[in-house]
Structures are given as C-alpha cells and as structure tokens.
Design a protein around this motif. Structure first.
Motif, mmCIF file in Angstrom:
data_model
loop_
_atom_site.group_PDB
_atom_site.id
_atom_site.type_symbol
_atom_site.label_atom_id
_atom_site.label_comp_id
_atom_site.label_asym_id
_atom_site.label_seq_id
_atom_site.Cartn_x
_atom_site.Cartn_y
_atom_site.Cartn_z
ATOM 1 N N LYS A 5 -12.634 -0.211 16.592
ATOM 2 C CA LYS A 5 -12.646 1.242 16.773
ATOM 3 C C LYS A 5 -11.318 1.724 17.339
ATOM 4 C CE LYS A 5 -15.424 5.007 18.475
ATOM 5 N NZ LYS A 5 -16.713 5.419 18.979
ATOM 6 N N THR A 6 -10.757 0.985 18.267
ATOM 7 C CA THR A 6 -9.465 1.357 18.848
ATOM 8 C C THR A 6 -8.363 1.295 17.797
ATOM 9 O OG1 THR A 6 -10.168 0.476 20.991
ATOM 10 C CG2 THR A 6 -7.814 0.813 20.672
ATOM 11 N N VAL A 7 -8.352 0.238 17.003
ATOM 12 C CA VAL A 7 -7.343 0.118 15.939
ATOM 13 C C VAL A 7 -7.506 1.245 14.936
ATOM 14 C CG1 VAL A 7 -6.596 -1.316 13.989
ATOM 15 C CG2 VAL A 7 -7.031 -2.361 16.210
ATOM 16 N N TYR A 8 -8.728 1.550 14.574
ATOM 17 C CA TYR A 8 -8.977 2.650 13.636
ATOM 18 C C TYR A 8 -8.460 3.972 14.200
ATOM 19 C CZ TYR A 8 -11.343 6.301 11.044
ATOM 20 O OH TYR A 8 -11.596 7.425 10.317
ATOM 21 N N ASN A 9 -8.782 4.257 15.441
ATOM 22 C CA ASN A 9 -8.354 5.523 16.047
ATOM 23 C C ASN A 9 -6.842 5.606 16.208
ATOM 24 O OD1 ASN A 9 -10.889 6.690 16.251
ATOM 25 N ND2 ASN A 9 -11.297 5.764 18.242
ATOM 26 N N LEU A 10 -6.184 4.483 16.477
ATOM 27 C CA LEU A 10 -4.733 4.501 16.679
ATOM 28 C C LEU A 10 -3.945 4.499 15.371
ATOM 29 C CD1 LEU A 10 -4.261 2.014 19.658
ATOM 30 C CD2 LEU A 10 -3.958 4.498 19.685
ATOM 31 N N LEU A 11 -4.393 3.737 14.367
ATOM 32 C CA LEU A 11 -3.555 3.501 13.200
ATOM 33 C C LEU A 11 -4.067 4.096 11.898
ATOM 34 C CD1 LEU A 11 -2.695 -0.246 13.875
ATOM 35 C CD2 LEU A 11 -1.366 1.772 14.495
ATOM 36 N N PHE A 12 -5.360 4.204 11.713
ATOM 37 C CA PHE A 12 -5.891 4.540 10.396
ATOM 38 C C PHE A 12 -6.580 5.900 10.307
ATOM 39 C CE2 PHE A 12 -6.153 -0.220 10.400
ATOM 40 C CZ PHE A 12 -5.042 -0.397 9.599
ATOM 41 N N ARG A 13 -6.751 6.575 11.395
ATOM 42 C CA ARG A 13 -7.503 7.828 11.367
ATOM 43 C C ARG A 13 -6.727 8.947 10.688
ATOM 44 N NH1 ARG A 13 -10.497 10.723 16.456
ATOM 45 N NH2 ARG A 13 -11.733 12.130 15.181
ATOM 46 N N ARG A 14 -5.447 9.064 11.003
ATOM 47 C CA ARG A 14 -4.621 10.112 10.401
ATOM 48 C C ARG A 14 -3.828 9.539 9.244
ATOM 49 N NH1 ARG A 14 -1.435 12.826 15.243
ATOM 50 N NH2 ARG A 14 0.095 12.580 13.600
ATOM 51 N N THR A 15 -3.606 10.352 8.242
ATOM 52 C CA THR A 15 -2.890 9.911 7.048
ATOM 53 C C THR A 15 -1.455 9.502 7.372
ATOM 54 O OG1 THR A 15 -4.234 11.397 5.720
ATOM 55 C CG2 THR A 15 -2.211 10.581 4.711
ATOM 56 N N SER A 16 -0.803 10.229 8.261
ATOM 57 C CA SER A 16 0.593 9.920 8.593
ATOM 58 C C SER A 16 0.717 8.563 9.284
ATOM 59 C CB SER A 16 1.192 11.011 9.472
ATOM 60 O OG SER A 16 0.456 11.143 10.679
ATOM 61 N N THR A 17 -0.148 8.280 10.237
ATOM 62 C CA THR A 17 -0.080 6.985 10.914
ATOM 63 C C THR A 17 -0.523 5.860 9.982
ATOM 64 O OG1 THR A 17 -2.270 7.299 11.881
ATOM 65 C CG2 THR A 17 -0.371 7.926 13.228
ATOM 66 N N PHE A 18 -1.450 6.144 9.091
ATOM 67 C CA PHE A 18 -1.870 5.151 8.098
ATOM 68 C C PHE A 18 -0.695 4.776 7.192
ATOM 69 C CE2 PHE A 18 -3.699 4.137 3.903
ATOM 70 C CZ PHE A 18 -4.431 3.013 4.249
ATOM 71 N N ALA A 19 0.052 5.786 6.724
ATOM 72 C CA ALA A 19 1.204 5.532 5.856
ATOM 73 C C ALA A 19 2.277 4.742 6.587
ATOM 74 C CB ALA A 19 1.764 6.849 5.342
ATOM 75 N N VAL A 20 2.553 5.097 7.828
ATOM 76 C CA VAL A 20 3.557 4.371 8.613
ATOM 77 C C VAL A 20 3.107 2.935 8.853
ATOM 78 C CG1 VAL A 20 4.687 4.241 10.865
ATOM 79 C CG2 VAL A 20 4.534 6.432 9.683
ATOM 80 N N ILE A 22 1.186 1.125 6.925
ATOM 81 C CA ILE A 22 1.339 0.401 5.660
ATOM 82 C C ILE A 22 2.803 0.044 5.422
ATOM 83 C CG2 ILE A 22 1.079 0.579 3.154
ATOM 84 C CD1 ILE A 22 -1.543 0.148 4.736
ATOM 85 N N MET A 23 3.706 0.983 5.679
ATOM 86 C CA MET A 23 5.146 0.717 5.470
ATOM 87 C C MET A 23 5.661 -0.379 6.398
ATOM 88 S SD MET A 23 6.927 4.357 4.747
ATOM 89 C CE MET A 23 5.778 5.628 5.165
ATOM 90 N N VAL A 24 5.306 -0.293 7.659
ATOM 91 C CA VAL A 24 5.748 -1.315 8.617
ATOM 92 C C VAL A 24 5.147 -2.672 8.262
ATOM 93 C CG1 VAL A 24 5.613 -2.029 11.043
ATOM 94 C CG2 VAL A 24 6.204 0.329 10.467
ATOM 95 N N GLY A 25 3.893 -2.685 7.876
ATOM 96 C CA GLY A 25 3.253 -3.938 7.464
ATOM 97 C C GLY A 25 3.910 -4.542 6.242
ATOM 98 N N ALA A 26 4.291 -3.693 5.281
ATOM 99 C CA ALA A 26 4.956 -4.187 4.072
ATOM 100 C C ALA A 26 6.322 -4.770 4.397
ATOM 101 C CB ALA A 26 5.093 -3.061 3.059
ATOM 102 N N ILE A 27 7.072 -4.114 5.265
ATOM 103 C CA ILE A 27 8.392 -4.628 5.653
ATOM 104 C C ILE A 27 8.250 -5.947 6.390
ATOM 105 C CG2 ILE A 27 10.383 -4.189 7.146
ATOM 106 C CD1 ILE A 27 10.032 -1.192 6.392
ATOM 107 N N PHE A 28 7.298 -6.025 7.317
ATOM 108 C CA PHE A 28 7.067 -7.263 8.063
ATOM 109 C C PHE A 28 6.651 -8.393 7.123
ATOM 110 C CE2 PHE A 28 4.147 -10.075 10.393
ATOM 111 C CZ PHE A 28 5.019 -10.532 11.370
ATOM 112 N N PHE A 29 5.723 -8.113 6.205
ATOM 113 C CA PHE A 29 5.268 -9.119 5.254
ATOM 114 C C PHE A 29 6.416 -9.599 4.376
ATOM 115 C CE2 PHE A 29 3.720 -10.271 1.040
ATOM 116 C CZ PHE A 29 2.876 -11.320 1.366
ATOM 117 N N GLU A 30 7.272 -8.670 3.927
ATOM 118 C CA GLU A 30 8.403 -9.036 3.066
ATOM 119 C C GLU A 30 9.352 -9.976 3.798
ATOM 120 O OE1 GLU A 30 12.454 -8.896 1.746
ATOM 121 O OE2 GLU A 30 11.779 -7.732 3.457
#
Length: 63
Positions: A5-20, A22-30
C-alpha cells in the motif's frame, strides 16, 4: 500488505510518478543488463581479448 500500500501510494497512484518510476526502472535495468552482458562476454572470451593478452605484445620501456 502495508508495504504494498505504501509503494502504491508513493509510486503508482499518480500518473506522473508512475511514468517517472517506469523511466527510472528502465534506465536501471538497462545499466544492470549491459554490465551483466559485458561480464558474460569477457568471461566467455577470457584470454582472447586484447586487454587479456596486451602484456604479451607491449614492451615496457625502461627509463
């Protein structure tokens, strides 16, 4: 459950934070995937690459 629930509220609830996220995760994974691929390539080609045999062909000039 509280962590999810904390992760959802911090990272995935708003579209802008969700997009950021995803971008940070993609860069880290790459970065991790690229370094892992380089490590596997170096391991499979140990003794064949220039950085491994360079000392056999370069002369050390004495001062």
């Amino acid at each position: 459950m509280a962590l999810a629930k904390t992760v959802y509220n911090l990272l995935f609830r708003r579209t802008s934070t969700f997009a950021v996220t995803i971008m940070v995760g993609a860069i880290f994974f790459e970065r991790v995937f690229d370094q892992a691929g380089d490590a596997v390539f170096d391991q499979l080609n140990r003794g064949k690459l220039w950085k491994h045999i360079q000392h056999n062909y370069e002369n050390k000039e004495e001062e």
